[in-house]
Design a protein around this motif. Structure first.
Motif, PDB file in Angstrom:
ATOM      1  N   ASN A  16      27.496  37.060  44.094  1.00 40.36           N
ATOM      2  CA  ASN A  16      28.521  36.215  44.686  1.00 40.36           C
ATOM      3  C   ASN A  16      27.859  35.332  45.739  1.00 40.36           C
ATOM      4  O   ASN A  16      27.290  35.841  46.708  1.00 40.36           O
ATOM      5  CB  ASN A  16      29.621  37.051  45.338  1.00 40.36           C
ATOM      6  CG  ASN A  16      30.437  37.831  44.332  1.00 40.36           C
ATOM      7  OD1 ASN A  16      30.838  37.292  43.303  1.00 40.36           O
ATOM      8  ND2 ASN A  16      30.680  39.105  44.607  1.00 40.36           N
ATOM      9  N   THR A  18      28.509  31.947  48.265  1.00 39.29           N
ATOM     10  CA  THR A  18      29.520  31.054  48.843  1.00 39.29           C
ATOM     11  C   THR A  18      28.851  30.063  49.779  1.00 39.29           C
ATOM     12  O   THR A  18      28.103  30.462  50.684  1.00 39.29           O
ATOM     13  CB  THR A  18      30.587  31.856  49.614  1.00 39.29           C
ATOM     14  OG1 THR A  18      31.238  32.765  48.722  1.00 39.29           O
ATOM     15  CG2 THR A  18      31.631  30.921  50.209  1.00 39.29           C
ATOM     16  N   ASN A  45      29.081  34.336  40.483  1.00 40.62           N
ATOM     17  CA  ASN A  45      30.205  33.603  41.058  1.00 40.62           C
ATOM     18  C   ASN A  45      29.660  32.705  42.163  1.00 40.62           C
ATOM     19  O   ASN A  45      29.216  33.202  43.201  1.00 40.62           O
ATOM     20  CB  ASN A  45      31.254  34.557  41.638  1.00 40.62           C
ATOM     21  CG  ASN A  45      31.993  35.336  40.574  1.00 40.62           C
ATOM     22  OD1 ASN A  45      32.599  34.760  39.684  1.00 40.62           O
ATOM     23  ND2 ASN A  45      31.927  36.661  40.649  1.00 40.62           N
ATOM     24  N   LYS A  47      30.690  29.734  44.683  1.00 39.79           N
ATOM     25  CA  LYS A  47      31.829  29.041  45.289  1.00 39.79           C
ATOM     26  C   LYS A  47      31.309  28.008  46.281  1.00 39.79           C
ATOM     27  O   LYS A  47      30.573  28.347  47.216  1.00 39.79           O
ATOM     28  CB  LYS A  47      32.735  30.044  45.998  1.00 39.79           C
ATOM     29  CG  LYS A  47      33.860  29.430  46.816  1.00 39.79           C
ATOM     30  CD  LYS A  47      34.964  28.864  45.950  1.00 39.79           C
ATOM     31  CE  LYS A  47      36.168  28.440  46.783  1.00 39.79           C
ATOM     32  NZ  LYS A  47      37.259  27.896  45.964  1.00 39.79           N
ATOM     33  N   ASN A  74      32.593  27.243  40.985  1.00 42.68           N
ATOM     34  CA  ASN A  74      33.895  26.799  41.474  1.00 42.68           C
ATOM     35  C   ASN A  74      33.672  25.835  42.637  1.00 42.68           C
ATOM     36  O   ASN A  74      33.241  26.237  43.715  1.00 42.68           O
ATOM     37  CB  ASN A  74      34.711  28.017  41.917  1.00 42.68           C
ATOM     38  CG  ASN A  74      36.169  27.677  42.169  1.00 42.68           C
ATOM     39  OD1 ASN A  74      36.512  26.537  42.453  1.00 42.68           O
ATOM     40  ND2 ASN A  74      37.029  28.673  42.054  1.00 42.68           N
ATOM     41  N   THR A  76      35.344  23.313  45.211  1.00 36.89           N
ATOM     42  CA  THR A  76      36.677  23.137  45.780  1.00 36.89           C
ATOM     43  C   THR A  76      37.142  21.682  45.728  1.00 36.89           C
ATOM     44  O   THR A  76      38.320  21.414  45.451  1.00 36.89           O
ATOM     45  CB  THR A  76      36.703  23.631  47.233  1.00 36.89           C
ATOM     46  OG1 THR A  76      36.319  25.007  47.259  1.00 36.89           O
ATOM     47  CG2 THR A  76      38.092  23.482  47.841  1.00 36.89           C
TER      48      THR A  76
END
Length: 288
Positions: A16, A18, A45, A47, A74, A76
């Motif tokens: 993950n 971010t 993942n 982000k 992903n 935003t």
């Protein structure tokens, strides 16, 4: 960032990552978030809290995953490429679902023919989705250049555009293959707004090397064709399979030159198979 060193054990954990604000790739560099070709590899993942911007150099290379597992990128807000190369899933043996989700708009505007966005080289399902608009202004127009949803892949592909799709140059291809060993999957292409094409090359599926079982579903609010080369299904389905082309409102075709063309199903034979894909076209408004 995780994996990639053959002298140590290949990573098997979930990754993950971010980035709270923007992610800039704006110089000659090679970045890969997850590299693991073991069958135990888990999902990536990634982000990005604001924008993903790839620019500044044709050697600005970003790969999200080169692994057996699934991946989700992903973003935003906006995904913008004005120079450089992006690969979502680079591993040809990946069977996981690979998704690229853009919260607002996607823009491709590169003057360098060698640049590209390639979402997936693997075997698993592919999703590319924007909530807003998809705009393609400039790219190379030869095979392997521009935007590809799936590249030399058996994947089924979904392209979902929440706003309008505008192409004023360059090359877009939902699924591309140039090998007689690869049978491409199906394409589901949908645009909530207008699909506007002013120039360039548009291919839904481009596979002129191996007949297959793939089909196409194409659904847009309206189609405005002002020029370029449009071929939604440039391959051969060897079974009696139905396509579905739905234009909810008007379809307007305005050729700018004798070199322009618009084909919904545009390939007849890949020896020894004839194309059995049935054209089902529905226009809810006017055809002009």
């Amino acid at each position: 960032l995780l994996g990639g060193n053959n002298t140590i054990a290949k990573p098997t954990g979930l990754m993950n990552a971010t980035i709270t604000n923007d992610f800039f790739v704006n110089g000659a560099s090679t970045t890969t978030f997850l590299r693991s070709d073991t069958s135990a590899a888990q999902k990536l993942n990634l982000k990005i809290g604001r924008d993903l911007i790839i620019s500044g150099s044709t050697n600005a290379n970003l790969t999200a995953a080169n692994s057996i597992g699934a991946s989700t990128v992903n973003i935003t807000r906006n995904f913008t490429l004005t120079n450089g190369k992006f690969t979502g899933q680079a591993n040809i043996n990946s069977s996981g679902t690979d998704s690229i989700l853009v919260g607002l708009d996607f823009l491709y505007n590169s003057p360098t023919a060698a640049d590209y966005v390639k979402c997936n080289f693997g075997k698993g399902p592919v999703v590319f989705r924007t909530t807003g608009n998809f705009t393609m202004l400039n790219s190379g127009t030869l095979a392997g250049q521009g935007f590809e949803g799936a590249s030399n892949s058996t994947s089924n592909v979904k392209i979902i555009i929440g706003g309008g799709f505008t192409q004023s140059g360059g090359r877009f291809c939902g699924s591309y293959n140039n090998s007689n060993l690869v049978a491409t999957g199906s394409l589901n292409f949908s645009v909530t707004g207008a699909h506007t094409m002013n120039a360039g090359v548009f291919r839904g599926i481009d596979n002129r090397f191996k007949s297959n079982l793939g089909s196409i579903t194409y659904a847009v609010n309206s189609l405005v064709f002002n020029g370029g080369n449009f071929n939604a299904f440039q391959t051969v389905n060897f079974t009696n399979s139905n396509s579905a082309f739905t234009i909810t409102n008007n379809c307007t075709i305005n050729y700018a030159s004798t070199n322009d063309s618009l084909l919904f199903i545009g390939h007849s034979v890949i020896f020894p198979d004839n194309n059995a894909q049935v054209l089902n076209l529905t226009i809810g408004g006017n055809l002009t």
